[in-house]
Design a protein around this motif. Structure first.
Motif, PDB file in Angstrom:
ATOM      1  N   THR A 186      44.244  77.204  56.315  1.00  0.00           N
ATOM      2  CA  THR A 186      43.281  76.100  56.287  1.00  0.00           C
ATOM      3  C   THR A 186      43.744  74.989  55.357  1.00  0.00           C
ATOM      4  O   THR A 186      43.668  73.793  55.696  1.00  0.00           O
ATOM      5  CB  THR A 186      41.905  76.615  55.846  1.00  0.00           C
ATOM      6  OG1 THR A 186      41.482  77.653  56.737  1.00  0.00           O
ATOM      7  CG2 THR A 186      40.883  75.488  55.852  1.00  0.00           C
ATOM      8  N   LYS A 187      44.248  75.373  54.193  1.00  0.00           N
ATOM      9  CA  LYS A 187      44.746  74.378  53.248  1.00  0.00           C
ATOM     10  C   LYS A 187      45.936  73.620  53.825  1.00  0.00           C
ATOM     11  O   LYS A 187      46.121  72.430  53.538  1.00  0.00           O
ATOM     12  CB  LYS A 187      45.133  75.064  51.940  1.00  0.00           C
ATOM     13  CG  LYS A 187      43.949  75.591  51.135  1.00  0.00           C
ATOM     14  CD  LYS A 187      44.414  76.235  49.845  1.00  0.00           C
ATOM     15  CE  LYS A 187      43.229  76.739  49.020  1.00  0.00           C
ATOM     16  NZ  LYS A 187      43.679  77.387  47.757  1.00  0.00           N
ATOM     17  N   THR A 188      46.735  74.304  54.631  1.00  0.00           N
ATOM     18  CA  THR A 188      47.885  73.638  55.258  1.00  0.00           C
ATOM     19  C   THR A 188      47.449  72.727  56.396  1.00  0.00           C
ATOM     20  O   THR A 188      48.015  71.651  56.596  1.00  0.00           O
ATOM     21  CB  THR A 188      48.872  74.692  55.780  1.00  0.00           C
ATOM     22  OG1 THR A 188      49.281  75.532  54.708  1.00  0.00           O
ATOM     23  CG2 THR A 188      50.087  74.037  56.411  1.00  0.00           C
ATOM     24  N   ALA A 189      46.431  73.178  57.140  1.00  0.00           N
ATOM     25  CA  ALA A 189      46.021  72.440  58.338  1.00  0.00           C
ATOM     26  C   ALA A 189      45.322  71.130  58.008  1.00  0.00           C
ATOM     27  O   ALA A 189      45.456  70.146  58.745  1.00  0.00           O
ATOM     28  CB  ALA A 189      45.115  73.316  59.192  1.00  0.00           C
ATOM     29  N   CYS A 240      46.289  67.690  59.822  1.00  0.00           N
ATOM     30  CA  CYS A 240      45.344  67.027  60.728  1.00  0.00           C
ATOM     31  C   CYS A 240      45.077  65.592  60.290  1.00  0.00           C
ATOM     32  O   CYS A 240      44.932  64.693  61.131  1.00  0.00           O
ATOM     33  CB  CYS A 240      44.039  67.808  60.788  1.00  0.00           C
ATOM     34  SG  CYS A 240      44.164  69.411  61.598  1.00  0.00           S
ATOM     35  N   GLY A 241      45.030  65.391  58.979  1.00  0.00           N
ATOM     36  CA  GLY A 241      44.839  64.030  58.477  1.00  0.00           C
ATOM     37  C   GLY A 241      45.985  63.120  58.865  1.00  0.00           C
ATOM     38  O   GLY A 241      45.768  61.981  59.319  1.00  0.00           O
ATOM     39  N   TYR A 242      47.210  63.597  58.704  1.00  0.00           N
ATOM     40  CA  TYR A 242      48.375  62.807  59.109  1.00  0.00           C
ATOM     41  C   TYR A 242      48.346  62.527  60.611  1.00  0.00           C
ATOM     42  O   TYR A 242      48.665  61.422  61.067  1.00  0.00           O
ATOM     43  CB  TYR A 242      49.666  63.535  58.751  1.00  0.00           C
ATOM     44  CG  TYR A 242      49.953  63.592  57.264  1.00  0.00           C
ATOM     45  CD1 TYR A 242      49.890  62.454  56.471  1.00  0.00           C
ATOM     46  CD2 TYR A 242      50.292  64.796  56.649  1.00  0.00           C
ATOM     47  CE1 TYR A 242      50.155  62.498  55.113  1.00  0.00           C
ATOM     48  CE2 TYR A 242      50.561  64.861  55.283  1.00  0.00           C
ATOM     49  CZ  TYR A 242      50.485  63.702  54.518  1.00  0.00           C
ATOM     50  OH  TYR A 242      50.744  63.750  53.174  1.00  0.00           O
ATOM     51  N   LEU A 243      47.974  63.542  61.371  1.00  0.00           N
ATOM     52  CA  LEU A 243      47.939  63.387  62.827  1.00  0.00           C
ATOM     53  C   LEU A 243      46.950  62.300  63.237  1.00  0.00           C
ATOM     54  O   LEU A 243      47.282  61.413  64.037  1.00  0.00           O
ATOM     55  CB  LEU A 243      47.571  64.721  63.468  1.00  0.00           C
ATOM     56  CG  LEU A 243      47.649  64.812  65.001  1.00  0.00           C
ATOM     57  CD1 LEU A 243      47.955  66.243  65.423  1.00  0.00           C
ATOM     58  CD2 LEU A 243      46.333  64.380  65.664  1.00  0.00           C
ATOM     59  N   ILE A 244      45.753  62.373  62.697  1.00  0.00           N
ATOM     60  CA  ILE A 244      44.719  61.393  63.061  1.00  0.00           C
ATOM     61  C   ILE A 244      45.137  59.989  62.638  1.00  0.00           C
ATOM     62  O   ILE A 244      45.011  59.024  63.401  1.00  0.00           O
ATOM     63  CB  ILE A 244      43.376  61.791  62.427  1.00  0.00           C
ATOM     64  CG1 ILE A 244      42.873  63.099  63.038  1.00  0.00           C
ATOM     65  CG2 ILE A 244      42.346  60.678  62.612  1.00  0.00           C
ATOM     66  CD1 ILE A 244      41.660  63.674  62.338  1.00  0.00           C
ATOM     67  N   LEU A 245      45.642  59.871  61.417  1.00  0.00           N
ATOM     68  CA  LEU A 245      46.014  58.555  60.896  1.00  0.00           C
ATOM     69  C   LEU A 245      47.123  57.922  61.737  1.00  0.00           C
ATOM     70  O   LEU A 245      47.060  56.732  62.077  1.00  0.00           O
ATOM     71  CB  LEU A 245      46.472  58.686  59.444  1.00  0.00           C
ATOM     72  CG  LEU A 245      46.816  57.381  58.716  1.00  0.00           C
ATOM     73  CD1 LEU A 245      45.575  56.497  58.599  1.00  0.00           C
ATOM     74  CD2 LEU A 245      47.393  57.673  57.329  1.00  0.00           C
TER      75      LEU A 245
END
Length: 530
Positions: A213-216, A220-225
């Protein structure tokens, strides 16, 4: 600590291999699809118009919504400095280099051996030359999906290595360059992770879940941005138009304009047989591959693309006309999202990787093999593989050289077409609006004048698609109405009042009884309406 020790250095052999792969892609592209190639007049003219709205002003397609906005914002800037031809050449070089970088990274993760990335690239080009499933391609003219697949390969390579932050960045860039490719790739990646998690559920504990979870979260933030520049305009495009327009546009797209990409009932039997053979062969070979996370993730990703294609076939299968299918409105609203695209593009890649593993196991790795004759040394086996691969690549380039041109004209007709377009560019006003032959694809490329409508240049927003279809229907009815009566002043006046067309470029349309051509060659005539 020496700063240089922490810097990432790309070794020269890797650079050489990337250049060889990119050069192979470029050689096949320029031989098979000379500039302007597949979709380049479609994409690059719209990119130029985005930056210079006065260029071909009032062209219906150029002034429609911009589905691939990020491509137009970036590559379009180059068209303000270079010509369309120069932009296409430069775009292909940059695109294929990016594709080669992604290809090299992914194959280096999946396969051992220095030459593996180049061998798989040659195998892929050979398979692409044989055919495809739904009209999908990667190596052709330059457009947004070329960049998208380059970033997709980088995302897959980093996901296989469990570098999730980098994978998220590259996946986001894939969506930005081409939302359909990127979103389906993300769905297949999540599918692969879920299957792997299910298979390893006995080894999962609370600490592992917390760490994942800490890795994801940052990934996910990088992906969305990184996906926002392409995702936001695409979502806005989907919300445009009334429900009636959306229904009509879906039908026009799926069962008329893009049925060769979207309607599985329109795919030919050879495509089904070819990909069924590839699929069976890949499934058989995949059983003998490593069970590492790297290989398993890639395999389940490919299985995800297969699942999407199977769902697409089930959704699209049924009687024709399509309106006789149960729930056909809902089904065509799903088919418009290209469920076959990744399966079409990536199954040959997966097969190339699997067949290379088999070749390496048989020709290179001797430990698990039966004894071979003394004369069949390792060096000789490598030489046989090199000659075989060079032969495959040479045959592929020969097929590219003999490939039928995209424009489907004889050399004489092509020369006449370019001649007529260049005359128009030099002798007609910039605001002239043209009626062109029905299946012309590169009139704006050469003539640099707006068109009323053309079959190839279909908008991608609902209201634009409906208007595109209306214009084509009007021209067809106009031609049918006056074909037997003759195209006299009354016919030309009706056309001009209804459409605003000022000039005609025709091949067979006519005869026009009251006006003479202002230019003609052996094949084409140019008329100016009174």
């Amino acid at each position: 600590m020496n700063p240089e020790s922490t810097a990432t250095k790309i070794p020269f052999p890797a650079i050489l291999m990337i250049l060889l792969i990119g050069g192979s892609f470029a050689a096949d592209s320029f031989l098979r699809f000379p500039v302007p190639g597949t979709n380049e007049p479609h994409y690059l003219t719209k990119a130029r118009h985005y930056w210079n709205p006065q260029w071909c002003a009032d062209d219906f397609f150029l002034e429609s919504s911009n589905a691939h906005l990020f491509f137009f914002q970036t590559v379009g800037a180059i068209t303000q400095v270079l010509s369309l031809e120069q932009t296409a050449v430069l775009g292909r070089i940059i695109g294929f280099l990016l594709l080669a970088v992604g290809w090299y990274r992914l194959i280096s993760v999946l396969c051992t051996g220095f030459w593996s990335p180049l061998i798989t690239a040659w195998l892929y080009l050979a398979l692409a030359a044989i055919g495809n499933f739904s009209g999908e391609w990667i190596i052709g003219g330059i457009e947004s999906k070329v960049f998208a697949y380059g970033f997709l390969f980088l995302a897959l390579a980093n996901a296989c290595e469990q570098n999730w932050n980098r994978a998220g960045i590259y996946a986001g860039l894939t969506i930005t360059w081409h939302p359909v490719v990127g979103i389906w790739a993300l769905a297949c990646s999540l599918f692969a992770l879920l299957i792997l998690g299910f298979l390893n559920r006995k080894h999962i504990d609370r600490a592992m879940i917390t760490g994942s979870t800490k890795t994801a979260i940052p990934a996910c933030g990088y992906l969305i941005l990184c996906s926002l520049p392409g995702l936001v305009p695409s979502l806005a495009l989907l919300t445009q138009g009334s429900p009636q327009d959306s229904f009509a546009a879906n039908f026009i797209q799926v069962f008329y304009r893009l049925k060769h990409h979207l309607d599985p009932m329109d795919f030919n039997l050879f495509s089904y047989l070819l990909y069924a053979l590839l699929l069976v062969a890949w499934l058989f070979l995949a059983r003998k591959q490593s069970t590492s996370f790297t290989i398993r993730f890639f395999q389940f990703f490919i299985i995800g693309t297969i699942g999407l294609a199977c769902i697409g076939i089930l959704i699209g299968a049924g009687p024709r006309p399509a309106s006789e299918m149960p729930y056909y409105a809902f089904r065509m609203s799903l088919l418009k999202f290209y469920p076959f695209r990744l399966f079409d593009a990536l199954l040959p890649l997966a097969f190339s990787v699997a067949i290379l593993h088999l070749i390496q196991q048989y020709l290179i790795n001797s430990a698990t093999e039966k004894p071979k004759p003394a004369w069949l040394t390792l060096s000789l086996r490598k030489a046989i593989l090199a000659v075989l691969c060079l032969g495959i690549f040479t045959g592929t380039l020969y097929s590219a050289w003999n490939h039928r041109p995209v424009h489907k004209m004889s050399p004489a007709q092509r020369a006449d077409w370019i001649d007529a377009c260049e005359w128009i560019r030099n002798h007609t006003p910039d605001d002239a609006l043209f009626l062109t032959p029905a299946h012309a694809t590169d009139f704006k490329w050469y003539a640099q004048r707006p068109e009323y409508v053309t079959f190839k240049d279909c908008p991608q927003d609902a209201s634009g698609i409906v208007e595109w279809n209306r214009r084509l229907k009007y021209l067809r009815k106009w031609g049918q109405k006056y074909y037997n009566k003759g195209f006299d002043d009354r016919a030309l006046q009706a056309l001009q009042q209804k459409t605003g067309i000022t000039h005609l470029l025709v091949k067979r349309l006519g005869p026009f009884t009251t006006i003479d051509p202002i230019y003609q060659n052996r094949t084409y005539k140019v008329y100016q309406l009174p």
